[in-house]
Scaffold this motif. Structure first.
Motif, PDB file in Angstrom:
ATOM      1  N   ASP A  73       0.808  -1.220   0.000  1.00 45.68           N
ATOM      2  CA  ASP A  73       0.000   0.000   0.000  1.00 45.68           C
ATOM      3  C   ASP A  73       0.844   1.274   0.000  1.00 45.68           C
ATOM      4  N   SER A  74       2.163   1.157  -0.080  1.00 46.04           N
ATOM      5  CA  SER A  74       3.002   2.361  -0.038  1.00 46.04           C
ATOM      6  C   SER A  74       2.881   3.135  -1.345  1.00 46.04           C
ATOM      7  N   SER A  75       2.994   4.448  -1.242  1.00 52.35           N
ATOM      8  CA  SER A  75       2.754   5.312  -2.400  1.00 52.35           C
ATOM      9  C   SER A  75       3.872   5.250  -3.439  1.00 52.35           C
ATOM     10  N   HIS A  76       5.053   4.810  -3.072  1.00 47.21           N
ATOM     11  CA  HIS A  76       6.132   4.711  -4.058  1.00 47.21           C
ATOM     12  C   HIS A  76       6.932   3.437  -3.813  1.00 47.21           C
ATOM     13  N   GLY A  77       6.200   2.325  -3.783  1.00 46.93           N
ATOM     14  CA  GLY A  77       6.784   1.018  -3.545  1.00 46.93           C
ATOM     15  C   GLY A  77       6.664   0.133  -4.769  1.00 46.93           C
ATOM     16  N   PHE A  78       6.470  -1.159  -4.535  1.00 45.82           N
ATOM     17  CA  PHE A  78       6.475  -2.156  -5.600  1.00 45.82           C
ATOM     18  C   PHE A  78       5.477  -1.850  -6.711  1.00 45.82           C
ATOM     19  N   THR A  79       4.218  -1.602  -6.362  1.00 42.84           N
ATOM     20  CA  THR A  79       3.206  -1.406  -7.411  1.00 42.84           C
ATOM     21  C   THR A  79       3.464  -0.136  -8.227  1.00 42.84           C
ATOM     22  N   ALA A  80       3.950   0.911  -7.573  1.00 39.22           N
ATOM     23  CA  ALA A  80       4.279   2.148  -8.304  1.00 39.22           C
ATOM     24  C   ALA A  80       5.452   1.922  -9.254  1.00 39.22           C
ATOM     25  N   LEU A  81       6.484   1.216  -8.771  1.00 40.21           N
ATOM     26  CA  LEU A  81       7.640   0.942  -9.635  1.00 40.21           C
ATOM     27  C   LEU A  81       7.261   0.007 -10.780  1.00 40.21           C
ATOM     28  N   LEU A  82       6.380  -0.967 -10.505  1.00 37.81           N
ATOM     29  CA  LEU A  82       5.925  -1.865 -11.562  1.00 37.81           C
ATOM     30  C   LEU A  82       5.161  -1.091 -12.641  1.00 37.81           C
ATOM     31  N   SER A  83       4.359  -0.130 -12.241  1.00 40.45           N
ATOM     32  CA  SER A  83       3.624   0.694 -13.193  1.00 40.45           C
ATOM     33  C   SER A  83       4.587   1.508 -14.058  1.00 40.45           C
ATOM     34  N   ILE A  84       5.617   2.083 -13.421  1.00 39.46           N
ATOM     35  CA  ILE A  84       6.628   2.833 -14.178  1.00 39.46           C
ATOM     36  C   ILE A  84       7.365   1.910 -15.137  1.00 39.46           C
ATOM     37  N   MET A  85       7.738   0.714 -14.654  1.00 39.24           N
ATOM     38  CA  MET A  85       8.448  -0.254 -15.502  1.00 39.24           C
ATOM     39  C   MET A  85       7.579  -0.649 -16.691  1.00 39.24           C
ATOM     40  N   ASP A  86       6.294  -0.897 -16.433  1.00 35.85           N
ATOM     41  CA  ASP A  86       5.369  -1.317 -17.475  1.00 35.85           C
ATOM     42  C   ASP A  86       5.210  -0.246 -18.554  1.00 35.85           C
ATOM     43  N   SER A  87       5.340   1.022 -18.182  1.00 35.77           N
ATOM     44  CA  SER A  87       5.211   2.117 -19.161  1.00 35.77           C
ATOM     45  C   SER A  87       6.381   2.158 -20.134  1.00 35.77           C
ATOM     46  N   GLN A  88       7.501   1.549 -19.756  1.00 34.18           N
ATOM     47  CA  GLN A  88       8.723   1.530 -20.568  1.00 34.18           C
ATOM     48  C   GLN A  88       9.255   2.927 -20.860  1.00 34.18           C
ATOM     49  N   ASN A  89       8.940   3.872 -19.983  1.00 34.09           N
ATOM     50  CA  ASN A  89       9.414   5.243 -20.151  1.00 34.09           C
ATOM     51  C   ASN A  89      10.641   5.506 -19.301  1.00 34.09           C
ATOM     52  N   LEU A  90      11.503   6.382 -19.773  1.00 37.45           N
ATOM     53  CA  LEU A  90      12.629   6.845 -18.974  1.00 37.45           C
ATOM     54  C   LEU A  90      12.108   7.648 -17.786  1.00 37.45           C
ATOM     55  N   ILE A  91      12.773   7.503 -16.656  1.00 39.97           N
ATOM     56  CA  ILE A  91      12.469   8.326 -15.488  1.00 39.97           C
ATOM     57  C   ILE A  91      13.756   8.974 -15.014  1.00 39.97           C
ATOM     58  N   LYS A  92      13.626  10.061 -14.305  1.00 35.73           N
ATOM     59  CA  LYS A  92      14.774  10.675 -13.651  1.00 35.73           C
ATOM     60  C   LYS A  92      15.028   9.899 -12.363  1.00 35.73           C
ATOM     61  N   VAL A  93      16.287   9.640 -12.067  1.00 31.16           N
ATOM     62  CA  VAL A  93      16.647   8.937 -10.843  1.00 31.16           C
ATOM     63  C   VAL A  93      17.820   9.677 -10.206  1.00 31.16           C
ATOM     64  N   GLN A  94      17.847   9.677  -8.873  1.00 30.47           N
ATOM     65  CA  GLN A  94      18.854  10.455  -8.153  1.00 30.47           C
ATOM     66  C   GLN A  94      19.290   9.689  -6.904  1.00 30.47           C
ATOM     67  N   LEU A  95      20.590   9.686  -6.644  1.00 30.86           N
ATOM     68  CA  LEU A  95      21.142   9.181  -5.389  1.00 30.86           C
ATOM     69  C   LEU A  95      21.705  10.383  -4.654  1.00 30.86           C
ATOM     70  N   SER A  96      21.156  10.652  -3.457  1.00 30.78           N
ATOM     71  CA  SER A  96      21.510  11.875  -2.742  1.00 30.78           C
ATOM     72  C   SER A  96      21.368  11.678  -1.243  1.00 30.78           C
ATOM     73  N   SER A  97      22.146  12.451  -0.494  1.00 32.06           N
ATOM     74  CA  SER A  97      22.004  12.472   0.966  1.00 32.06           C
ATOM     75  C   SER A  97      21.078  13.598   1.418  1.00 32.06           C
ATOM     76  N   SER A  98      20.804  14.538   0.545  1.00 32.90           N
ATOM     77  CA  SER A  98      20.030  15.749   0.855  1.00 32.90           C
ATOM     78  C   SER A  98      20.733  16.662   1.850  1.00 32.90           C
ATOM     79  N   VAL A  99      22.020  16.422   2.114  1.00 35.80           N
ATOM     80  CA  VAL A  99      22.809  17.272   3.005  1.00 35.80           C
ATOM     81  C   VAL A  99      23.489  18.338   2.146  1.00 35.80           C
ATOM     82  N   THR A 100      23.229  19.600   2.431  1.00 34.42           N
ATOM     83  CA  THR A 100      23.803  20.702   1.655  1.00 34.42           C
ATOM     84  C   THR A 100      25.323  20.561   1.575  1.00 34.42           C
ATOM     85  N   GLY A 101      25.834  20.631   0.351  1.00 35.39           N
ATOM     86  CA  GLY A 101      27.265  20.538   0.108  1.00 35.39           C
ATOM     87  C   GLY A 101      27.734  19.145  -0.284  1.00 35.39           C
ATOM     88  N   ASP A 102      26.909  18.114  -0.041  1.00 39.78           N
ATOM     89  CA  ASP A 102      27.275  16.745  -0.432  1.00 39.78           C
ATOM     90  C   ASP A 102      27.083  16.561  -1.935  1.00 39.78           C
TER      91      ASP A 102
END
Length: 142
Positions: A73-102
């Motif tokens: 039931d999570s808003s951005h978990g398995f079912t959401a990712l499966l829907s994105i995968m099924d669309s076969q569209n590119l998505i923006k992805v980011q790896l971040s700490s959200s700490v200013t300056g990192d």
């Protein structure tokens, strides 16, 4: 102030965006993240290589992947990712700490694998992999 010394991995989060990077949504219940950058090589052997293989740089690629606890039931978990995968569209992805300056790393990618595991009397989990398409851009969290 940027993070110094050895980081606590808990601060690093993989997030995705379907609106060109205006809104970033962390992948739900993440327990582990990974980013791999690699470079292919091409052979450059000649008769003067004396039997040693010689290589030159070729294509670069990158992948972000992770593990998460499974909550259907999570808003951005398995079912959401499966829907994105099924669309076969590119998505923006980011790896971040959200700490200013990192540093943070951002790019476009395709969800190429998604799996779930539901062991008896234990937490359900999921794993995912996002294959980069184009450059991985490093910037600084502001």
């Amino acid at each position: 102030m940027p993070t110094t010394g050895i980081i606590n991995g808990s601060i690093m989060i993989i997030s995705t965006s379907t609106d060109a990077g205006t809104t970033w949504i962390p992948i739900a219940h993440t327990t582990e993240n990974s980013m791999e950058v690699s470079m292919d090589t091409r052979e450059a052997n000649t008769k003067s290589s004396s039997g040693w293989r010689e290589s030159l740089a070729s294509f670069k690629s990158w992948t972000m992947s992770g593990e998460a606890l499974l909550a259907l039931d999570s808003s951005h978990g398995f079912t959401a990712l499966l829907s994105i995968m099924d669309s076969q569209n590119l998505i923006k992805v980011q790896l971040s700490s959200s700490v200013t300056g990192d540093p943070e790393w951002t790019g476009d990618g395709l969800i190429t694998s998604l799996s779930m595991s539901t062991p008896m009397e234990d937490n359900g989990s999921m794993s995912y992999s996002i294959q980069g398409s184009g450059a991985l851009v490093e910037s600084t969290v502001s």
